[in-house]
Write a protein that holds these residues in place. Sequence first.
Motif, PDB file in Angstrom:
ATOM      1  N   LEU A   1       0.835  -1.196   0.000  1.00 54.47           N
ATOM      2  CA  LEU A   1       0.000   0.000   0.000  1.00 54.47           C
ATOM      3  C   LEU A   1       0.878   1.257   0.000  1.00 54.47           C
ATOM      4  O   LEU A   1       0.505   2.289  -0.542  1.00 54.47           O
ATOM      5  N   GLU A   2       2.045   1.133   0.595  1.00 53.30           N
ATOM      6  CA  GLU A   2       2.983   2.261   0.519  1.00 53.30           C
ATOM      7  C   GLU A   2       3.763   2.262  -0.789  1.00 53.30           C
ATOM      8  O   GLU A   2       4.082   3.313  -1.333  1.00 53.30           O
ATOM      9  N   GLN A   3       4.039   1.063  -1.299  1.00 49.17           N
ATOM     10  CA  GLN A   3       4.724   1.019  -2.600  1.00 49.17           C
ATOM     11  C   GLN A   3       3.891   1.643  -3.715  1.00 49.17           C
ATOM     12  O   GLN A   3       4.428   2.084  -4.728  1.00 49.17           O
TER      13      GLN A   3
ATOM     14  N   ASN B   1      -2.032  16.377   3.150  1.00 50.07           N
ATOM     15  CA  ASN B   1      -2.029  15.182   2.288  1.00 50.07           C
ATOM     16  C   ASN B   1      -1.445  13.974   3.027  1.00 50.07           C
ATOM     17  O   ASN B   1      -0.439  13.387   2.630  1.00 50.07           O
ATOM     18  N   VAL B   2      -2.155  13.599   4.076  1.00 50.72           N
ATOM     19  CA  VAL B   2      -1.695  12.523   4.958  1.00 50.72           C
ATOM     20  C   VAL B   2      -1.590  11.196   4.198  1.00 50.72           C
ATOM     21  O   VAL B   2      -2.500  10.826   3.451  1.00 50.72           O
TER      22      VAL B   2
ATOM     23  N   ILE C   1       6.089   6.515   6.820  1.00 51.03           N
ATOM     24  CA  ILE C   1       6.833   6.209   5.585  1.00 51.03           C
ATOM     25  C   ILE C   1       6.264   6.953   4.380  1.00 51.03           C
ATOM     26  O   ILE C   1       6.990   7.571   3.598  1.00 51.03           O
ATOM     27  N   ALA C   2       4.934   6.891   4.243  1.00 45.28           N
ATOM     28  CA  ALA C   2       4.310   7.522   3.087  1.00 45.28           C
ATOM     29  C   ALA C   2       4.510   9.033   3.125  1.00 45.28           C
ATOM     30  O   ALA C   2       4.793   9.666   2.103  1.00 45.28           O
ATOM     31  N   ASP C   3       4.377   9.616   4.279  1.00 44.66           N
ATOM     32  CA  ASP C   3       4.533  11.068   4.392  1.00 44.66           C
ATOM     33  C   ASP C   3       5.963  11.510   4.100  1.00 44.66           C
ATOM     34  O   ASP C   3       6.184  12.559   3.495  1.00 44.66           O
ATOM     35  N   ARG C   4       6.924  10.709   4.516  1.00 45.50           N
ATOM     36  CA  ARG C   4       8.317  11.059   4.206  1.00 45.50           C
ATOM     37  C   ARG C   4       8.571  10.972   2.714  1.00 45.50           C
ATOM     38  O   ARG C   4       9.220  11.843   2.125  1.00 45.50           O
ATOM     39  N   ALA C   5       8.033   9.923   2.099  1.00 43.99           N
ATOM     40  CA  ALA C   5       8.202   9.785   0.650  1.00 43.99           C
ATOM     41  C   ALA C   5       7.570  10.971  -0.069  1.00 43.99           C
ATOM     42  O   ALA C   5       8.112  11.509  -1.033  1.00 43.99           O
ATOM     43  N   GLN C   6       6.421  11.380   0.460  1.00 40.36           N
ATOM     44  CA  GLN C   6       5.729  12.495  -0.173  1.00 40.36           C
ATOM     45  C   GLN C   6       6.488  13.798   0.002  1.00 40.36           C
ATOM     46  O   GLN C   6       6.627  14.578  -0.946  1.00 40.36           O
ATOM     47  N   LEU C   7       6.993  14.051   1.190  1.00 38.22           N
ATOM     48  CA  LEU C   7       7.719  15.304   1.431  1.00 38.22           C
ATOM     49  C   LEU C   7       8.923  15.413   0.492  1.00 38.22           C
ATOM     50  O   LEU C   7       9.162  16.454  -0.114  1.00 38.22           O
ATOM     51  N   LEU C   8       9.645  14.324   0.365  1.00 37.19           N
ATOM     52  CA  LEU C   8      10.807  14.338  -0.532  1.00 37.19           C
ATOM     53  C   LEU C   8      10.370  14.586  -1.976  1.00 37.19           C
ATOM     54  O   LEU C   8      10.937  15.405  -2.695  1.00 37.19           O
TER      55      LEU C   8
ATOM     56  N   VAL D   1      10.653   2.826   0.979  1.00 33.16           N
ATOM     57  CA  VAL D   1       9.855   3.723   0.138  1.00 33.16           C
ATOM     58  C   VAL D   1      10.435   5.152   0.071  1.00 33.16           C
ATOM     59  O   VAL D   1      10.642   5.679  -1.026  1.00 33.16           O
ATOM     60  N   PRO D   2      10.741   5.779   1.216  1.00 38.25           N
ATOM     61  CA  PRO D   2      11.382   7.104   1.099  1.00 38.25           C
ATOM     62  C   PRO D   2      12.748   7.037   0.412  1.00 38.25           C
ATOM     63  O   PRO D   2      13.090   7.925  -0.368  1.00 38.25           O
ATOM     64  N   TRP D   3      13.481   5.965   0.653  1.00 36.63           N
ATOM     65  CA  TRP D   3      14.789   5.852   0.001  1.00 36.63           C
ATOM     66  C   TRP D   3      14.656   5.693  -1.500  1.00 36.63           C
ATOM     67  O   TRP D   3      15.487   6.145  -2.272  1.00 36.63           O
ATOM     68  N   TYR D   4      13.605   5.033  -1.900  1.00 38.88           N
ATOM     69  CA  TYR D   4      13.385   4.871  -3.343  1.00 38.88           C
ATOM     70  C   TYR D   4      13.225   6.239  -3.994  1.00 38.88           C
ATOM     71  O   TYR D   4      13.788   6.518  -5.053  1.00 38.88           O
TER      72      TYR D   4
END
Length: 905
Positions: free
Chosen positions: A372-374, A562-563, A594-601, A632-635
């Motif tokens: 779901l995060e991927q 955008n949570v 995880i999702a929020d970090r990926a989004q912020l980046l 996920v954020p590292w990706y």
Amino acid sequence: MMYSSFRCWPLALLLTIVACVSAQNIDYRLPTALEPTHYELYLHPDLATGNFTGQERITINVKQATSQIILHSHKLTLTSVYVLSREVENFRLDTERELLIIDMKQPLAADGTITLGIIFEGQMLNKLVGLYTSNYKTATGQQRTIVNSQFEPTYARQAFPCFDEPALKATFNITVVHPTAGSYDAISNMNKIESQNLGENTMATFAISVPMSTYLACIIVADFDHQKSTVKANGIGADFEMRAFATPHQLSKVTFALEFGVAVTEYYIKYFKVEYPLPKLDMAAIPDFSSNAMEHWGLVTYRETALLYDENYSSTLNKQATAAVLAHEITHQWFGNLVTMKWWNDLWLNEGFARFMQYKGVDDVHPDWGMLEQFIIMALHPVMDFDAKLSSHPIVQKVESPDEIAAIFDTISYEKAGSILRMLENLVGSTKFEQAVTSYLTKYKYQNTVTDDFLSEVAALVTDFDLKLLMRTWTEQMGYPVLKVERSSNEAFTFTQQRFLSNKASYEETVEPTEFGYKWTVPITYYLDSSKADEISSIIFSYDSDSVSVRVAENVKWIKLNVHQMGFYRVNYEASIWEQITKQLIADHKRFDIADRAQLLNDAFALADASQISYNVSLEMTAYLSSEEDFVPWYVAASKLVALKKTLMYSESYASYLTYARSLLTNVYKNVGWTVDANNHLKNRLRVSVLNAACSLGVGDCLKEAAERFNKWIANPSAATRPAPDLREIVYHYGMQQANTEASWEKLLAIYQEETDPSEKVKIMFGLTGVSDGQLLYRLLELANDESIVRSQDYHTCVQYIAANPVGESIVWDYYRENWVQLAERFGLNDRYFGRLIASITSGFASEVKLEEVQEFYKKQPESGAGAGSRHQAIETIKYNMNWLQENSADISSWLKGTKSALTV
Ligand code: BES
Ligand code: ZN
């Protein structure tokens, strides 16, 4: 010239011509007077000659009186056309519209039924659509020919004359003749009910199907073996058999797919609460296959790499991809097969749903894979890039010609539509969403729908706002908004919205107006630094409001919108809020999930790339990565670091950029190491991402490790020296790059040619494209024309791999232009993969000279077929790249200068 009737306006208008005139003037649609209800179809493919013969009888309801019968037929020779108890005056083929037009002596009266009979022939060689041959070598090296079919979207008409539109559903009674010797058998959508031995040939007859669209019909003649298992319906319909077919020597490789296939099918039955209506569901891996997979009802077909799994060859990503493709195609058994879009305009109802549901399905069976995060990195982020360009298009898009229909199978119909569904589910809640899906599937089974039909089912469960209107702002206009967040007073944040465009210069261009004026009704979610864990607030920002505000306590430091990145929008904060968020990331990044970090980046870099914030903001944010450990954020970060390397390659800051990027990878590189954990899926995914980035960015130790492993293996290729499957692409590619000798390349080429495992072959191909000797890359490009070296299905991948190598880029570009006519002849302009090559080959171009070359090429070859949209996208990307360098190089360079000194302290 083959495509002469499809002529575009000349050149001056290069940028504004999208549509070719003929596409607008020709009526490609069938008249509505007739409706087929049943096909009796007999097909006899001749494996020896590559020709086939066929006969059919179509039962047709006459809805309105007419003296013509018009249906599709393409690339077929018709030997007899007749109507039972009526007289045919004459018949002709309209090759442009791919139609068979039959004039009757007497008009057909309304409300009657007629039977149309046709006897026809066609050929199956050198193609991957319609009815076609595929070849493979047996374990003992014998060449074998099999027959497969691929009808979606408009190729059933190349196998039998038919009413080839998705709304014209009918039942099918299929009979197939196959060789008796050589273990050949026939498989089709339905179960076989009779097999009649005629001596040299055997005639297989299948049970009558349920009503279905022509694009879902399928026949295979092959010597495959299978494994089987049972799907438990748990009371929702009957249990049924699932079988997985492959070439006999690869049979053991279907075990994973079969096991996963059963589990995910059981999940979908439970989720949809609608029975699977056929007595069996087969799957088959086909050696030559144009896409990855195709959802024929009762007989899903796959490219071999998509179905076969072998732990000695397949990587963690291969395994995940196999599961994802299966889940996707099995979703289609309901979304697409049972309920089908009326016309290709609403293709998203098929593909967007399948894309969305595939993540749920895989997540249910493998909850530890973080699917779901991927979703965010595999689907949402890529399409947000695509949709930030003027060359994008709305989810619901008018298409008419076969080229337009082929082109609509794109990232908007799949990933954007999937993302919008994810946003919708988050908005209404998963229980209501699931309920709406069940009632939609139940209400429209065996029928066809438009977007509004689905939205009505969801809207019926929502009373507090106009859900349909909200959704229309997303499905009917292209693009998406960026929300600007400002601290309007001590006690409030205020949000405004504007369409997000990746190129600042695009804001100056005139765009086609839309009903909602490129404003969206945005379901906003947010939390504050003062919020309790899991406390989420929400508010709807209507497209016709100028702004919305939320009240907060005075001591609130930051707000995060955008949570879990459930919404399809970007968020830009005023500088002081970005600063607070960055501080929070550095102090304790786990305050954001995880999702929020990926989004912020992802947002920070996208906004910086678009010149909407200073590049410093995104670069400052990267400082937190030294403590980031999740995939996920590292990706997001690793992909961006690699992409920046490409864009900065010819700028003065290249060297200092590499130093900085490598320093960011230090911790995580140590943390992942070179040993693959058998059971840690996400760690494995992280490792590959990080090692790839580290090698690409020139981390010395990473290149050394890759080279050592490569040299050891190439000196003495064996199972013992071969790297773990997860590491192979990295070792082959960067090992080859480091070795860079003709001798080792030749050796790798020989290994490639001998290799029989399909996914290993792709990995070695990627290895071959790592070399930086242009001469060798050119040789590979030439070799790729030989079907026996690179299958047609893999040609585009091979070319893309070569073009992605900085040395290969210009080699491919010259080659593509010089050989365009032959390539177009080989693949056909209707091939969307061929059409899309232009966008990928030119994706790194960033100069006026290159722009002119591309425009010059369009002038010379104005017919683009299914590649029309990609041509526009290519031009827009080049302009964006040029602008990017102007806007950002100086900023990045001066930021790096500051950091460099800081890093050395
Ligand atoms: N229906 C498509 C296959 C297809 C695509 C047919 C384009 C005709 C034109 C199938 O369901 C599909 O989407 N296949 C994907 C794989 C899937 C995992 C997204 C593909 O082939 O890439
Ligand atoms: Zn699909």
